[in-house]
Write an enzyme that holds these catalytic residues in place. Structure first.
Site, PDB file in Angstrom:
ATOM      1  N   ASP A 101       1.635  -9.951 -27.175  1.00  0.00           N
ATOM      2  CA  ASP A 101       0.813 -10.620 -28.180  1.00  0.00           C
ATOM      3  C   ASP A 101       1.704 -10.959 -29.384  1.00  0.00           C
ATOM      4  O   ASP A 101       2.317 -10.065 -29.968  1.00  0.00           O
ATOM      5  CB  ASP A 101      -0.296  -9.630 -28.586  1.00  0.00           C
ATOM      6  CG  ASP A 101      -1.237 -10.201 -29.608  1.00  0.00           C
ATOM      7  OD1 ASP A 101      -0.918 -11.230 -30.238  1.00  0.00           O
ATOM      8  OD2 ASP A 101      -2.312  -9.598 -29.805  1.00  0.00           O
ATOM      9  N   ASP A 126       2.896 -23.281 -29.152  1.00  0.00           N
ATOM     10  CA  ASP A 126       1.760 -24.098 -28.698  1.00  0.00           C
ATOM     11  C   ASP A 126       0.533 -23.207 -28.532  1.00  0.00           C
ATOM     12  O   ASP A 126      -0.353 -23.478 -27.738  1.00  0.00           O
ATOM     13  CB  ASP A 126       2.141 -24.759 -27.353  1.00  0.00           C
ATOM     14  CG  ASP A 126       1.136 -25.799 -26.893  1.00  0.00           C
ATOM     15  OD1 ASP A 126       0.452 -26.381 -27.745  1.00  0.00           O
ATOM     16  OD2 ASP A 126       1.039 -26.020 -25.673  1.00  0.00           O
ATOM     17  N   LYS A 166       1.508 -25.801 -33.058  1.00  0.00           N
ATOM     18  CA  LYS A 166       0.220 -26.481 -32.895  1.00  0.00           C
ATOM     19  C   LYS A 166      -0.709 -26.079 -34.042  1.00  0.00           C
ATOM     20  O   LYS A 166      -0.775 -24.908 -34.420  1.00  0.00           O
ATOM     21  CB  LYS A 166      -0.408 -26.061 -31.566  1.00  0.00           C
ATOM     22  CG  LYS A 166      -1.860 -26.500 -31.471  1.00  0.00           C
ATOM     23  CD  LYS A 166      -2.305 -26.899 -30.117  1.00  0.00           C
ATOM     24  CE  LYS A 166      -2.478 -25.804 -29.125  1.00  0.00           C
ATOM     25  NZ  LYS A 166      -2.525 -26.354 -27.791  1.00  0.00           N
TER      26      LYS A 166
HETATM   27  N1  SAM Z   1       2.756 -24.475 -24.109  1.00  0.00           N
HETATM   28  C1  SAM Z   1       2.091 -24.000 -22.905  1.00  0.00           C
HETATM   29  C2  SAM Z   1       2.539 -24.873 -21.766  1.00  0.00           C
HETATM   30  O1  SAM Z   1       3.094 -25.923 -22.030  1.00  0.00           O
HETATM   31  O2  SAM Z   1       2.343 -24.503 -20.612  1.00  0.00           O
HETATM   32  C3  SAM Z   1       0.591 -24.012 -23.047  1.00  0.00           C
HETATM   33  C4  SAM Z   1       0.102 -22.997 -24.020  1.00  0.00           C
HETATM   34  S1  SAM Z   1      -1.624 -22.748 -23.893  1.00  0.00           S
HETATM   35  C5  SAM Z   1      -2.251 -24.172 -24.659  1.00  0.00           C
HETATM   36  C6  SAM Z   1      -1.923 -21.528 -25.112  1.00  0.00           C
HETATM   37  C7  SAM Z   1      -1.363 -20.175 -24.757  1.00  0.00           C
HETATM   38  O3  SAM Z   1      -1.455 -19.364 -25.926  1.00  0.00           O
HETATM   39  C8  SAM Z   1      -2.139 -19.424 -23.666  1.00  0.00           C
HETATM   40  O4  SAM Z   1      -1.318 -19.231 -22.551  1.00  0.00           O
HETATM   41  C9  SAM Z   1      -2.491 -18.090 -24.332  1.00  0.00           C
HETATM   42  O5  SAM Z   1      -2.357 -16.988 -23.465  1.00  0.00           O
HETATM   43  C10 SAM Z   1      -1.479 -18.034 -25.457  1.00  0.00           C
HETATM   44  N2  SAM Z   1      -1.842 -17.136 -26.559  1.00  0.00           N
HETATM   45  C11 SAM Z   1      -2.979 -17.162 -27.312  1.00  0.00           C
HETATM   46  N3  SAM Z   1      -2.951 -16.173 -28.209  1.00  0.00           N
HETATM   47  C12 SAM Z   1      -1.768 -15.503 -28.031  1.00  0.00           C
HETATM   48  C13 SAM Z   1      -1.171 -14.373 -28.653  1.00  0.00           C
HETATM   49  N4  SAM Z   1      -1.787 -13.741 -29.654  1.00  0.00           N
HETATM   50  N5  SAM Z   1       0.047 -13.970 -28.222  1.00  0.00           N
HETATM   51  C14 SAM Z   1       0.666 -14.603 -27.193  1.00  0.00           C
HETATM   52  N6  SAM Z   1       0.145 -15.677 -26.570  1.00  0.00           N
HETATM   53  C15 SAM Z   1      -1.060 -16.112 -26.972  1.00  0.00           C
END
Ligand code: SAM
Length: 316
Positions: A101, A126, A166
């Site tokens: 996380d 992202d 993002k």
């Molecule tokens: N950039 C990626 C790609 O091109 O494949 C897509 C990213 S996706 C839109 C958003 C990601 O943010 C998800 O896989 C989710 O698990 C991750 N995410 C959300 N909150 C997070 C956190 N606190 N720590 C790590 N990852 C997190």
């Protein structure tokens, strides 16, 4: 929606499969690069919130693979790419993966350790929470992810480095702009062609990392809170007062990607193949641990009778 009809409605979804990208998001990073040339001279990069990995694929194809395949690859340090996400990710050549996380300090430390005292040239993020549809709530959670990204940035980004994050455009966008502007001399909010107009998503492109003089990483949150309070407004270098009325901050906002290219909000006809039918492609990388997996397991178990449910609980 079936795969073929989605292919028709979403040109970038179809193109991603044709070109071997795990997600259509790859085009967003590529289009940001077309406009801002973000990969120039980059040797070390962190991909925050990377799963399923299309941005990491872009980093691997743009940075790692060309270096590895170059004739002098034995004499040079290959680019270092560290990717991190809550979800596990299938391997990508040249990408070190960390599952965790980004809002957790311990995860940030793991990423920092991979850099072994060296600084990154680029950090991309992202990250997106599971959107609720409540814009204020989604924008708030999103801004927490950006701040977590900024915390990592303040520890590992070299002076002059870049940060791409993002954002969700909303009522606090000006505040976020000012917070980022404290650390970077150039901040632009960009909307790649492949990001739908109907989505509030955009990307902050932050260039030339230059933290304030005497900045101590431990003070980050105190500094940002100070900017968030009207009494701290005098400290803003991008506004002589608070962010309303005549002191409103105008944010450089740019559409990027070939503007005569595909429009993500339009439907395109499917290409015709020899026999006149259209064959939709399978996903490049099916999810390896999707959140719905457990529900499917439970459904399957229940269809085999109550005994199958005994060993399954909804607890994580
Ligand atoms: N950039 C990626 C790609 O091109 O494949 C897509 C990213 S996706 C839109 C958003 C990601 O943010 C998800 O896989 C989710 O698990 C991750 N995410 C959300 N909150 C997070 C956190 N606190 N720590 C790590 N990852 C997190």
């Amino acid at each position: 929606m079936g795969k073929a009809s989605r292919d028709k409605r979403d040109i970038y979804y179809r193109k991603a499969k044709e070109e071997g990208w795990r997600a259509r998001s790859a085009f967003k990073l590529l289009q940001i690069d077309e406009e801002f040339n973000i990969f120039e001279g980059v040797k070390r990069v962190v991909d925050l919130c990377a799963a399923p990995g299309s941005w990491s694929q872009v980093l691997s194809r743009k940075l790692y693979l060309p270096a590895k395949l170059s004739p002098d690859s034995k004499d040079i340090d290959l680019p270092l790419i560290v990717a991190i996400d809550l979800q596990p990710m299938a391997p990508i050549e040249g990408v070190i993966q960390v599952q965790g996380d980004i809002t957790n300090a311990r995860t940030a430390e793991v990423v920092i350790r991979h850099f072994d005292g060296c600084k990154a040239d680029l950090v991309v993020c992202d990250g997106a929470p599971d959107v609720t549809g409540l814009h204020d709530m989604d924008e708030f959670v999103q801004s927490q992810l950006i701040l977590a990204g900024l915390t990592i940035v303040t520890h590992i980004l070299k002076r002059g480095g870049k940060f791409i994050a993002k954002i969700f455009r909303g009522k606090d966008t000006s505040l976020l702009y000012c917070q980022l502007k404290l650390f970077f001399t150039e901040v632009t909010f960009a909307k790649p062609k492949s990001s739908r107009n109907s989505s509030i998503e955009a990307f902050a492109v932050c260039e030339n990392y230059s933290p304030p003089e005497g900045f101590n990483e431990k003070d980050l949150h105190r500094l940002l809170e100070k900017i968030g309070s009207p009494s701290g407004a005098d400290d803003l270098d991008c506004s002589s007062g608070w962010l309303e009325g005549p002191n409103k901050v105008y944010i450089p906002f740019l559409a990027c990607g070939d503007l005569s290219g595909y429009d993500s909000d339009r439907s395109y006809p499917l290409p015709k193949v020899a026999d006149g039918s259209y064959q939709s492609l399978d996903p490049v990388q099916p999810p390896i641990a999707p959140p719905y997996k457990r529900a499917l397991e439970m459904k399957k178990a229940s269809s085999h009778g109550v005994r199958g449910l005994e060993n399954l609980s909804l607890d994580p």
